[in-house]
Design a protein around this motif. Structure first.
Motif, PDB file in Angstrom:
ATOM      1  N   GLU A 154      39.488  44.476  39.462  1.00  0.00           N
ATOM      2  CA  GLU A 154      39.920  43.235  38.578  1.00  0.00           C
ATOM      3  C   GLU A 154      40.952  42.761  39.211  1.00  0.00           C
ATOM      4  O   GLU A 154      40.802  41.380  39.286  1.00  0.00           O
ATOM      5  N   LEU A 155      41.904  43.566  39.074  1.00  0.00           N
ATOM      6  CA  LEU A 155      43.325  42.758  40.228  1.00  0.00           C
ATOM      7  C   LEU A 155      42.953  41.986  41.007  1.00  0.00           C
ATOM      8  O   LEU A 155      43.653  41.424  41.333  1.00  0.00           O
ATOM      9  N   GLU A 156      42.016  42.959  41.791  1.00  0.00           N
ATOM     10  CA  GLU A 156      41.387  42.661  43.250  1.00  0.00           C
ATOM     11  C   GLU A 156      41.234  41.082  42.814  1.00  0.00           C
ATOM     12  O   GLU A 156      41.697  40.185  44.038  1.00  0.00           O
ATOM     13  N   ILE A 157      40.203  41.348  42.236  1.00  0.00           N
ATOM     14  CA  ILE A 157      39.236  39.099  42.102  1.00  0.00           C
ATOM     15  C   ILE A 157      40.920  38.442  41.164  1.00  0.00           C
ATOM     16  O   ILE A 157      40.242  37.414  41.630  1.00  0.00           O
ATOM     17  N   TYR A 158      41.531  39.292  40.597  1.00  0.00           N
ATOM     18  CA  TYR A 158      42.319  38.128  39.855  1.00  0.00           C
ATOM     19  C   TYR A 158      43.475  37.165  41.601  1.00  0.00           C
ATOM     20  O   TYR A 158      43.527  36.416  41.593  1.00  0.00           O
ATOM     21  N   TYR A 159      43.964  38.221  42.411  1.00  0.00           N
ATOM     22  CA  TYR A 159      44.681  38.042  43.138  1.00  0.00           C
ATOM     23  C   TYR A 159      43.129  37.235  44.559  1.00  0.00           C
ATOM     24  O   TYR A 159      44.428  36.264  44.596  1.00  0.00           O
ATOM     25  N   ARG A 160      42.279  37.787  44.702  1.00  0.00           N
ATOM     26  CA  ARG A 160      41.369  36.843  45.592  1.00  0.00           C
ATOM     27  C   ARG A 160      41.406  35.139  45.060  1.00  0.00           C
ATOM     28  O   ARG A 160      40.892  34.217  45.865  1.00  0.00           O
ATOM     29  N   GLU A 161      41.253  34.792  43.714  1.00  0.00           N
ATOM     30  CA  GLU A 161      41.115  33.638  43.094  1.00  0.00           C
ATOM     31  C   GLU A 161      42.405  33.029  43.291  1.00  0.00           C
ATOM     32  O   GLU A 161      42.264  31.849  43.597  1.00  0.00           O
ATOM     33  N   LYS A 162      43.754  33.670  43.293  1.00  0.00           N
ATOM     34  CA  LYS A 162      45.511  33.401  43.814  1.00  0.00           C
ATOM     35  C   LYS A 162      45.102  33.204  45.208  1.00  0.00           C
ATOM     36  O   LYS A 162      46.377  31.492  45.041  1.00  0.00           O
ATOM     37  N   GLU A 163      44.961  33.758  45.211  1.00  0.00           N
ATOM     38  CA  GLU A 163      45.066  33.219  47.427  1.00  0.00           C
ATOM     39  C   GLU A 163      44.264  31.780  47.724  1.00  0.00           C
ATOM     40  O   GLU A 163      44.984  31.185  48.480  1.00  0.00           O
TER      41      GLU A 163
END
Length: 104
Positions: free
Chosen positions: A16-25
């Motif tokens: 979930e954290l990785e998905i969050y950061y990918r969206e931010k990126e």
């Protein structure tokens, strides 16, 4: 079973954290392209690279290329870079570096 449950829970949280950061990126790259287009640098090459440490901290480098940036005087490039350095997102242990890829 407890160890497996915790491991599974940690895996879900990490995913979930990785998905969050990918969206931010992705949003950061999009906003950078929009900013550069507004500044007169349409179709700029924008690349975001990252390194993730074992403690979860992230170091990003935002690299931009455009032929007109190559031709700018150094002082004007510095002003543009200062403006670009405002394009970041906030996160615990997140740091950013901005640079131009120059073909000179």
């Amino acid at each position: 079973f407890c160890a497996e449950t915790v491991k599974c829970g940690n895996d879900v949280a990490a995913a979930e954290l990785e998905i969050y950061y990918r969206e931010k990126e992705a949003r950061l790259v999009k906003e950078t392209r929009e900013f550069l287009a507004e500044e007169g640098f349409q179709n700029s090459g924008v690349m975001l690279t990252k390194g993730v440490d074992t403690d979860g901290s992230r170091e990003y480098t935002l690299i931009v290329h455009h032929g007109r940036i190559d031709e700018m005087p150094e002082e004007e490039r510095e002003i543009l870079l200062d403006k670009m350095e405002q394009l970041v997102f906030v996160g615990e242990g997140v740091s950013f570096f901005h640079e131009f890829l120059l073909n000179q």
